[in-house]
Motif scaffolding. Structure first.
Motif, PDB file in Angstrom:
ATOM      1  N   VAL A   1      73.632 -17.717 107.194  1.00  0.00           N
ATOM      2  CA  VAL A   1      74.820 -18.082 107.962  1.00  0.00           C
ATOM      3  C   VAL A   1      74.863 -19.590 108.205  1.00  0.00           C
ATOM      4  O   VAL A   1      75.905 -20.230 108.029  1.00  0.00           O
ATOM      5  N   PHE A   2      73.735 -20.157 108.611  1.00  0.00           N
ATOM      6  CA  PHE A   2      73.680 -21.599 108.870  1.00  0.00           C
ATOM      7  C   PHE A   2      74.117 -22.420 107.652  1.00  0.00           C
ATOM      8  O   PHE A   2      74.813 -23.433 107.792  1.00  0.00           O
ATOM      9  N   GLU A   3      73.699 -21.995 106.473  1.00  0.00           N
ATOM     10  CA  GLU A   3      74.000 -22.769 105.262  1.00  0.00           C
ATOM     11  C   GLU A   3      75.510 -22.882 105.041  1.00  0.00           C
ATOM     12  O   GLU A   3      75.989 -23.870 104.478  1.00  0.00           O
ATOM     13  N   ASN A   4      76.260 -21.867 105.465  1.00  0.00           N
ATOM     14  CA  ASN A   4      77.715 -21.907 105.339  1.00  0.00           C
ATOM     15  C   ASN A   4      78.399 -22.440 106.594  1.00  0.00           C
ATOM     16  O   ASN A   4      79.443 -23.082 106.517  1.00  0.00           O
ATOM     17  N   TYR A   5      77.821 -22.156 107.736  1.00  0.00           N
ATOM     18  CA  TYR A   5      78.418 -22.539 109.025  1.00  0.00           C
ATOM     19  C   TYR A   5      78.448 -24.055 109.202  1.00  0.00           C
ATOM     20  O   TYR A   5      79.481 -24.631 109.576  1.00  0.00           O
TER      21      TYR A   5
ATOM     22  N   ARG B   1      84.118 -18.280 113.130  1.00  0.00           N
ATOM     23  CA  ARG B   1      83.984 -17.261 114.177  1.00  0.00           C
ATOM     24  C   ARG B   1      83.204 -16.046 113.655  1.00  0.00           C
ATOM     25  O   ARG B   1      82.412 -15.436 114.375  1.00  0.00           O
ATOM     26  N   LEU B   2      83.435 -15.671 112.390  1.00  0.00           N
ATOM     27  CA  LEU B   2      82.661 -14.593 111.789  1.00  0.00           C
ATOM     28  C   LEU B   2      81.178 -14.960 111.751  1.00  0.00           C
ATOM     29  O   LEU B   2      80.303 -14.141 112.053  1.00  0.00           O
ATOM     30  N   SER B   3      80.902 -16.196 111.368  1.00  0.00           N
ATOM     31  CA  SER B   3      79.515 -16.672 111.306  1.00  0.00           C
ATOM     32  C   SER B   3      78.843 -16.573 112.667  1.00  0.00           C
ATOM     33  O   SER B   3      77.700 -16.108 112.781  1.00  0.00           O
ATOM     34  N   GLU B   4      79.552 -17.000 113.682  1.00  0.00           N
ATOM     35  CA  GLU B   4      78.981 -16.970 115.032  1.00  0.00           C
ATOM     36  C   GLU B   4      78.693 -15.542 115.485  1.00  0.00           C
ATOM     37  O   GLU B   4      77.676 -15.279 116.146  1.00  0.00           O
ATOM     38  N   SER B   5      79.558 -14.607 115.111  1.00  0.00           N
ATOM     39  CA  SER B   5      79.334 -13.214 115.512  1.00  0.00           C
ATOM     40  C   SER B   5      78.086 -12.645 114.852  1.00  0.00           C
ATOM     41  O   SER B   5      77.343 -11.866 115.466  1.00  0.00           O
ATOM     42  N   ILE B   6      77.832 -13.031 113.612  1.00  0.00           N
ATOM     43  CA  ILE B   6      76.636 -12.541 112.918  1.00  0.00           C
ATOM     44  C   ILE B   6      75.379 -13.179 113.510  1.00  0.00           C
ATOM     45  O   ILE B   6      74.351 -12.504 113.676  1.00  0.00           O
ATOM     46  N   LEU B   7      75.457 -14.462 113.852  1.00  0.00           N
ATOM     47  CA  LEU B   7      74.321 -15.112 114.504  1.00  0.00           C
ATOM     48  C   LEU B   7      74.011 -14.438 115.840  1.00  0.00           C
ATOM     49  O   LEU B   7      72.843 -14.164 116.161  1.00  0.00           O
TER      50      LEU B   7
ATOM     51  N   LEU C   1      75.823 -12.833 103.359  1.00  0.00           N
ATOM     52  CA  LEU C   1      75.730 -13.460 102.037  1.00  0.00           C
ATOM     53  C   LEU C   1      76.512 -12.707 100.964  1.00  0.00           C
ATOM     54  O   LEU C   1      76.134 -12.695  99.808  1.00  0.00           O
ATOM     55  N   ASN C   2      77.606 -12.075 101.348  1.00  0.00           N
ATOM     56  CA  ASN C   2      78.458 -11.451 100.330  1.00  0.00           C
ATOM     57  C   ASN C   2      79.615 -12.354  99.928  1.00  0.00           C
ATOM     58  O   ASN C   2      80.515 -11.949  99.197  1.00  0.00           O
ATOM     59  N   GLY C   3      79.588 -13.601 100.399  1.00  0.00           N
ATOM     60  CA  GLY C   3      80.611 -14.579 100.062  1.00  0.00           C
ATOM     61  C   GLY C   3      81.632 -14.794 101.143  1.00  0.00           C
ATOM     62  O   GLY C   3      82.290 -15.842 101.196  1.00  0.00           O
ATOM     63  N   LEU C   4      81.782 -13.831 102.030  1.00  0.00           N
ATOM     64  CA  LEU C   4      82.848 -13.860 103.024  1.00  0.00           C
ATOM     65  C   LEU C   4      82.796 -15.109 103.900  1.00  0.00           C
ATOM     66  O   LEU C   4      83.830 -15.720 104.190  1.00  0.00           O
ATOM     67  N   LEU C   5      81.604 -15.504 104.317  1.00  0.00           N
ATOM     68  CA  LEU C   5      81.470 -16.641 105.235  1.00  0.00           C
ATOM     69  C   LEU C   5      81.663 -17.988 104.537  1.00  0.00           C
ATOM     70  O   LEU C   5      81.950 -18.994 105.193  1.00  0.00           O
ATOM     71  N   GLY C   6      81.501 -17.985 103.214  1.00  0.00           N
ATOM     72  CA  GLY C   6      81.594 -19.244 102.481  1.00  0.00           C
ATOM     73  C   GLY C   6      82.931 -19.488 101.818  1.00  0.00           C
ATOM     74  O   GLY C   6      83.241 -20.620 101.420  1.00  0.00           O
TER      75      GLY C   6
ATOM     76  N   ASN D   1      79.422 -21.668 121.495  1.00  0.00           N
ATOM     77  CA  ASN D   1      79.918 -20.356 121.063  1.00  0.00           C
ATOM     78  C   ASN D   1      78.822 -19.337 120.793  1.00  0.00           C
ATOM     79  O   ASN D   1      79.040 -18.133 120.942  1.00  0.00           O
ATOM     80  N   VAL D   2      77.642 -19.796 120.358  1.00  0.00           N
ATOM     81  CA  VAL D   2      76.561 -18.864 120.047  1.00  0.00           C
ATOM     82  C   VAL D   2      75.595 -18.723 121.217  1.00  0.00           C
ATOM     83  O   VAL D   2      75.210 -17.604 121.581  1.00  0.00           O
ATOM     84  N   TRP D   3      75.224 -19.819 121.817  1.00  0.00           N
ATOM     85  CA  TRP D   3      74.201 -19.769 122.866  1.00  0.00           C
ATOM     86  C   TRP D   3      74.785 -19.789 124.278  1.00  0.00           C
ATOM     87  O   TRP D   3      74.041 -19.676 125.258  1.00  0.00           O
TER      88      TRP D   3
END
Length: 387
Positions: free
Chosen positions: A199-203, A215-221, A252-257, A311-313
């Protein structure tokens, strides 16, 4: 947001008991299967016997490639290709985590390549086709169950490299969270860190306006933070295992990137650690990530760390930006420590002697990352900070 093409063709069968669909799904593609797995944990937890029972009762012949290493070797790929050619295999079924799936993907592609299989790792453009594969996932970590990528290690050359082609995407993946109940604490921790790192690599990207993806990335984190420790403490907690398993696939299915311009940083750095020292991938990522964050955080990138912290912490947005950014990085480190992830390279047997060699190898094709590009000296600085 950048233009993008969207395609995630892997069919997912999620939940307890979904293995029942295995025979009908395999028969869409063939009846001669190469079963690929690692060190034997699937025999201890009963998954192997269930797979064999389903194959035998449905007249599906199978051959086995066992002993796939956690950092899958090109030697296993070569063995797998030979088995496929000798027995006219028409379907590959990895049962396990990302290592077995990655190995299977390159076997599938190597089946159609007449030269040395390492060639298609070095140069993915040489991949023209691949045998169909399906996957039965037993470890939430790499996301390989739902993408076209694979990472393979060549111990003879101390190289650990990624490759990929659309033909390598699994046709289907069976995700039963109960199959992860027996995953040990240390592997659960490393898997959680691996998911977060994807997630970080794309976020952390220089692309602006990708609000949905962020926002999707943050929810997964937040999912990893919510359930990673819980899965370690309560290994048979279905809710925790299920959420981590789905987070692994979505990370890592591409959605976040999609729609974001990205070039990864921490993963290629860690690949050098694994290539030379054969350490657990998630552990290496956990060690490097906080030091990478500290190194790349500056006036240009600070807003991304502020967004992450708030948003995450849940850090108070009224605080000074620099304070928020530093606190976010510290909370990341504290969370990894709570998972019993070591925070120094020396704790996993890595000293100074090969740091410069690894830093140069990590950047042999150019700088790492676009968020803040890193040359070999930058990578070396991060390695030294992580000692």
């Amino acid at each position: 947001m950048k233009n993008f093409n969207y395609s995630i063709p892997t069919e997912i069968f999620f939940g307890e008991g979904q293995i029942k669909v295995l025979p009908e799904q395999i028969k869409k593609y063939g009846t001669k299967v190469l079963l690929v797995y690692g060190g034997g944990s699937i025999k201890k937890n009963g998954v192997y016997s269930k797979v064999v029972e389903l194959l035998n009762s449905n007249d599906i012949k199978f051959w086995e490639l066992s002993g796939v290493d956690p950092n899958p070797r090109i030697t296993s790929v070569r063995k797998g290709i030979q088995l496929c050619r000798e027995n006219n295999i028409d379907f590959i079924l990895p049962v396990g985590g990302g290592s077995s799936i990655d190995c299977s993907k390159v076997i599938a592609a190597g089946y159609y390549y007449e030269g040395e299989p390492w060639d298609i790792v070095l140069d993915p453009s040489k991949i023209r086709n691949a045998l169909p594969i399906g996957a039965i996932l037993t470890l939430a970590a790499t996301g390989s169950e739902m993408n076209a990528g694979a990472v393979i290690t060549n111990m003879d050359t101390n190289e650990k490299l990624g490759t990929g082609n659309p033909s390598m995407k699994p046709k289907f993946s069976i995700l039963d969270p109960t199959y992860t109940f027996t995953v040990p604490k240390n592997q659960t921790a490393a898997g959680t860190v691996d998911i977060m790192s994807h997630v970080f690599e794309n976020y952390f990207s220089s692309t602006k306006g990708a609000y949905v993806q962020n926002r999707l990335s943050e929810s997964i984190l937040k999912t990893c933070i919510q359930y990673g420790k819980l899965a370690m403490e309560e290994p048979e907690n279905y809710e925790a295992r299920a959420n981590l398993m789905w987070a692994s696939s979505l990370a890592l299915n591409g959605l976040l990137g999609y729609g974001k311009e990205s070039r990864w940083s921490v993963h290629p750095m860690e690949h050098e650690l694994s290539a030379y020292y054969d350490i657990t991938h998630g552990v290496g990522l956990g060690i490097l990530t906080p030091y990478w964050m500290e190194y790349v955080m500056n006036e240009t990138t600070i807003d991304s760390f502020v967004e992450y912290g708030v948003n995450v912490w849940g850090i108070n947005p009224d605080k000074d930006k620099l304070q928020i950014a530093k606190e976010a990085i510290e909370k990341t480190k504290e969370f990894f420590i709570s998972l019993d992830i070591p925070m120094h390279l020396e704790e996993v047997g890595i000293g100074e002697e090969k740091l410069e060699t690894m830093a140069k190898a990590a950047t042999r094709h150019g700088s790492l990352g676009l968020f803040r590009p890193l040359d070999s000296q930058d990578v070396l600085n991060i390695f030294k900070a992580a000692l």
